[in-house]
Design an enzyme around this catalytic site. Structure first.
Site, mmCIF file in Angstrom:
data_model
loop_
_atom_site.group_PDB
_atom_site.id
_atom_site.type_symbol
_atom_site.label_atom_id
_atom_site.label_comp_id
_atom_site.label_asym_id
_atom_site.label_seq_id
_atom_site.Cartn_x
_atom_site.Cartn_y
_atom_site.Cartn_z
ATOM 1 N N LYS A 1 -3.807 6.458 12.906
ATOM 2 C CA LYS A 1 -3.159 6.824 14.183
ATOM 3 C C LYS A 1 -3.185 8.330 14.373
ATOM 4 O O LYS A 1 -3.007 9.070 13.399
ATOM 5 C CB LYS A 1 -1.692 6.345 14.191
ATOM 6 C CG LYS A 1 -1.521 4.917 13.685
ATOM 7 C CD LYS A 1 -0.087 4.446 13.712
ATOM 8 C CE LYS A 1 0.049 3.112 12.992
ATOM 9 N NZ LYS A 1 0.333 3.218 11.559
ATOM 10 N N TYR B 1 1.693 9.942 7.922
ATOM 11 C CA TYR B 1 2.246 9.399 6.671
ATOM 12 C C TYR B 1 1.896 10.309 5.488
ATOM 13 O O TYR B 1 2.470 10.179 4.414
ATOM 14 C CB TYR B 1 1.753 7.965 6.380
ATOM 15 C CG TYR B 1 2.105 6.934 7.435
ATOM 16 C CD1 TYR B 1 3.013 7.211 8.449
ATOM 17 C CD2 TYR B 1 1.521 5.670 7.415
ATOM 18 C CE1 TYR B 1 3.319 6.264 9.424
ATOM 19 C CE2 TYR B 1 1.825 4.719 8.380
ATOM 20 C CZ TYR B 1 2.720 5.030 9.388
ATOM 21 O OH TYR B 1 3.017 4.082 10.338
ATOM 22 N N ASP C 1 -2.921 -0.477 7.106
ATOM 23 C CA ASP C 1 -2.411 0.330 8.217
ATOM 24 C C ASP C 1 -1.862 1.650 7.677
ATOM 25 O O ASP C 1 -0.920 1.656 6.896
ATOM 26 C CB ASP C 1 -1.276 -0.442 8.923
ATOM 27 C CG ASP C 1 -0.761 0.306 10.137
ATOM 28 O OD1 ASP C 1 -1.381 0.171 11.209
ATOM 29 O OD2 ASP C 1 0.240 1.042 10.012
ATOM 30 N N HIS D 1 -0.179 7.249 18.246
ATOM 31 C CA HIS D 1 1.001 6.846 17.463
ATOM 32 C C HIS D 1 2.254 6.660 18.341
ATOM 33 O O HIS D 1 2.973 5.683 18.198
ATOM 34 C CB HIS D 1 1.265 7.886 16.365
ATOM 35 C CG HIS D 1 1.982 7.339 15.181
ATOM 36 N ND1 HIS D 1 1.732 7.750 13.896
ATOM 37 C CD2 HIS D 1 2.950 6.396 15.070
ATOM 38 C CE1 HIS D 1 2.516 7.100 13.056
ATOM 39 N NE2 HIS D 1 3.263 6.266 13.745
HETATM 40 N N1 LIG Z 1 3.575 2.696 14.594
HETATM 41 C C1 LIG Z 1 4.755 3.100 14.169
HETATM 42 O O1 LIG Z 1 5.425 3.939 14.808
HETATM 43 C C2 LIG Z 1 5.300 2.559 12.888
HETATM 44 C C3 LIG Z 1 6.631 2.805 12.534
HETATM 45 C C4 LIG Z 1 7.086 2.252 11.352
HETATM 46 C C5 LIG Z 1 6.243 1.481 10.556
HETATM 47 N N2 LIG Z 1 4.929 1.284 10.918
HETATM 48 C C6 LIG Z 1 3.994 0.467 10.100
HETATM 49 O O2 LIG Z 1 4.639 -0.757 9.748
HETATM 50 C C7 LIG Z 1 4.692 -0.859 8.320
HETATM 51 C C8 LIG Z 1 5.911 -1.639 7.867
HETATM 52 O O3 LIG Z 1 7.111 -1.061 8.298
HETATM 53 P P1 LIG Z 1 8.162 -0.423 7.266
HETATM 54 O O4 LIG Z 1 7.425 0.446 6.320
HETATM 55 O O5 LIG Z 1 9.259 0.126 8.086
HETATM 56 O O6 LIG Z 1 8.754 -1.575 6.457
HETATM 57 P P2 LIG Z 1 8.923 -3.125 6.222
HETATM 58 O O7 LIG Z 1 7.642 -3.754 5.865
HETATM 59 O O8 LIG Z 1 9.714 -3.650 7.353
HETATM 60 O O9 LIG Z 1 9.857 -3.015 4.926
HETATM 61 C C9 LIG Z 1 9.449 -2.276 3.795
HETATM 62 C C10 LIG Z 1 10.617 -2.110 2.828
HETATM 63 O O10 LIG Z 1 11.005 -3.380 2.329
HETATM 64 C C11 LIG Z 1 10.741 -3.460 0.922
HETATM 65 N N3 LIG Z 1 10.085 -4.755 0.713
HETATM 66 C C12 LIG Z 1 8.821 -5.114 1.084
HETATM 67 N N4 LIG Z 1 8.576 -6.390 0.765
HETATM 68 C C13 LIG Z 1 9.699 -6.862 0.182
HETATM 69 C C14 LIG Z 1 10.038 -8.109 -0.371
HETATM 70 N N5 LIG Z 1 9.172 -9.129 -0.369
HETATM 71 N N6 LIG Z 1 11.280 -8.266 -0.907
HETATM 72 C C15 LIG Z 1 12.170 -7.230 -0.901
HETATM 73 N N7 LIG Z 1 11.894 -6.014 -0.385
HETATM 74 C C16 LIG Z 1 10.666 -5.830 0.149
HETATM 75 C C17 LIG Z 1 9.839 -2.296 0.591
HETATM 76 O O11 LIG Z 1 10.109 -1.798 -0.716
HETATM 77 P P3 LIG Z 1 8.996 -1.379 -1.802
HETATM 78 O O12 LIG Z 1 7.856 -0.699 -1.104
HETATM 79 O O13 LIG Z 1 9.780 -0.438 -2.683
HETATM 80 O O14 LIG Z 1 8.588 -2.628 -2.518
HETATM 81 C C18 LIG Z 1 10.264 -1.274 1.638
HETATM 82 O O15 LIG Z 1 11.445 -0.605 1.244
HETATM 83 C C19 LIG Z 1 4.684 0.608 7.878
HETATM 84 O O16 LIG Z 1 4.428 0.754 6.504
HETATM 85 C C20 LIG Z 1 3.640 1.185 8.787
HETATM 86 O O17 LIG Z 1 2.336 0.836 8.323
HETATM 87 C C21 LIG Z 1 4.465 1.806 12.078
#
Ligand SMILES: NC(=O)c1ccc[n+]([C@@H]2O[C@H](COP(=O)([O-])OP(=O)(O)OC[C@H]3O[C@@H](n4cnc5c(N)ncnc54)[C@H](OP(=O)(O)O)[C@@H]3O)[C@@H](O)[C@H]2O)c1
Length: 278
Positions: free
Chosen positions: A74, A49, A44, A107
């Site tokens: 997106k 980004y 994704d 998005h």
């Molecule tokens: N459509 C939208 O508006 C929207 C908005 C936000 C996000 N998204 C999508 O959703 C995805 C996920 O959301 P998100 O990026 O907010 O984050 P998330 O997956 O909720 O959390 C990611 C964070 O947690 C850490 N992490 C990941 N796995 C871990 C584990 N097993 N143990 C400890 N820490 C861990 C990562 O660090 P490290 O990377 O340093 O390991 C990063 O800091 C995004 O990347 C994007 O693709 C979409």
């Protein structure tokens, strides 16, 4: 990798690799390659980004044929509207180095607090996406951060969204939006399944995770899957990338699902689609 179903008959791998805040650099190229080698087949990304070139390099170097991967991007808010969306799609494809997308999403919705003609804007963007879908350049189309009142106009068009990607994690279940999606055959995807890391220090989740011999991250990802909300965990750390996909060997009991469902909103982003300043 298990799959979930889309209303157009396509399937989608049940965990996606998130890339928000992954830099446009070798870190992300390596992250995508590590994810694919762990078994992820779904990635994704988004134009905003700023990392589509690196994601594309990772895809090209991962050693898995393109048709076995599911790639989502997106269209960003600055590119809403018919002509702008068509142009944004071409730029995304070129940056990713691909000739089709598996899923393309709006998005964020245009909304009333910024645009008098917000519904028309969303419909114009949707028209462009529908044409790209009909031309076979995108295998599925959908939206992100759309609430029921944003979805209403799109639900009256000939091709309705197949996905709605929304913020979804313990403490934030968005029941009205999820119900509207279910009633219309729209798959819900869960963004920030770990609350961008904010879930991980919650004592209730830590206690439940311990019971299953799993991490809080794995518990949150599994909880999304059991809610049929497709999780998109992000990590650029190889051990975590592997950990986040190792969620198919346990099942959260009904009573633990209930306990998690009842948690107050403790780690939401605070982003309200009707109020965001972008
Ligand atoms: N459509 C939208 O508006 C929207 C908005 C936000 C996000 N998204 C999508 O959703 C995805 C996920 O959301 P998100 O990026 O907010 O984050 P998330 O997956 O909720 O959390 C990611 C964070 O947690 C850490 N992490 C990941 N796995 C871990 C584990 N097993 N143990 C400890 N820490 C861990 C990562 O660090 P490290 O990377 O340093 O390991 C990063 O800091 C995004 O990347 C994007 O693709 C979409």
């Amino acid at each position: 990798m298990q799959t979930m179903n889309l209303s157009n008959g396509n399937t989608i791998p049940a965990v996606g690799y998130g890339t928000w805040q992954a830099p446009d650099s070798e870190i992300t190229v390596a992250g995508v390659k590590a994810a694919v080698s762990c078994g992820y087949r779904h990635i994704d990304t988004a134009a905003v980004y700023g990392n589509e070139v690196s994601v594309g390099k990772g895809i090209a170097a991962c050693g898995i044929p393109r048709e076995k991967l599911f790639i989502t991007s997106k269209v960003w808010n600055a590119d809403r509207g018919y002509d702008q969306t068509l142009a944004a799609f071409e730029k995304t494809l070129s940056d990713l180095g691909l000739d089709y997308l598996d899923l393309y999403l709006i998005h964020w919705p245009a909304t009333a607090h910024r645009f008098r003609n917000w519904e028309e804007i969303n419909l114009a963007t949707w028209q462009a996406m529908t044409e790209l879908y009909r031309a076979g350049r995108i295998r599925a189309i959908g939206v992100s951060n759309f609430r029921p009142h944003h979805l209403a106009a799109l639900l009256k068009t000939e091709v309705i969204p197949q996905v709605n990607q929304i913020e979804f994690h313990p403490g934030l279940l968005q029941p009205d939006t999820v119900r509207c999606c279910r009633e219309n055959g729209i798959l819900v995807e869960a963004w920030s399944p770990l609350g961008t890391g904010r879930m991980l220090s919650n004592p209730v989740l830590q206690e439940i995770a311990r019971h299953y011999g799993k991490s809080v991250a794995q518990l949150c990802i599994r909880w999304c899957i059991q809610h049929e909300a497709l999780p998109l965990p992000k990590s650029v750390t190889p051990a975590r990338i592997q950990e986040n996909i190792s969620v198919f060997d346990f099942e959260i009991s009904e009573s633990d699902m209930k306990s998690i469902d009842l948690l107050d909103n403790f780690g939401g982003s605070g982003l309200d689609p009707d109020r965001v300043p972008f």
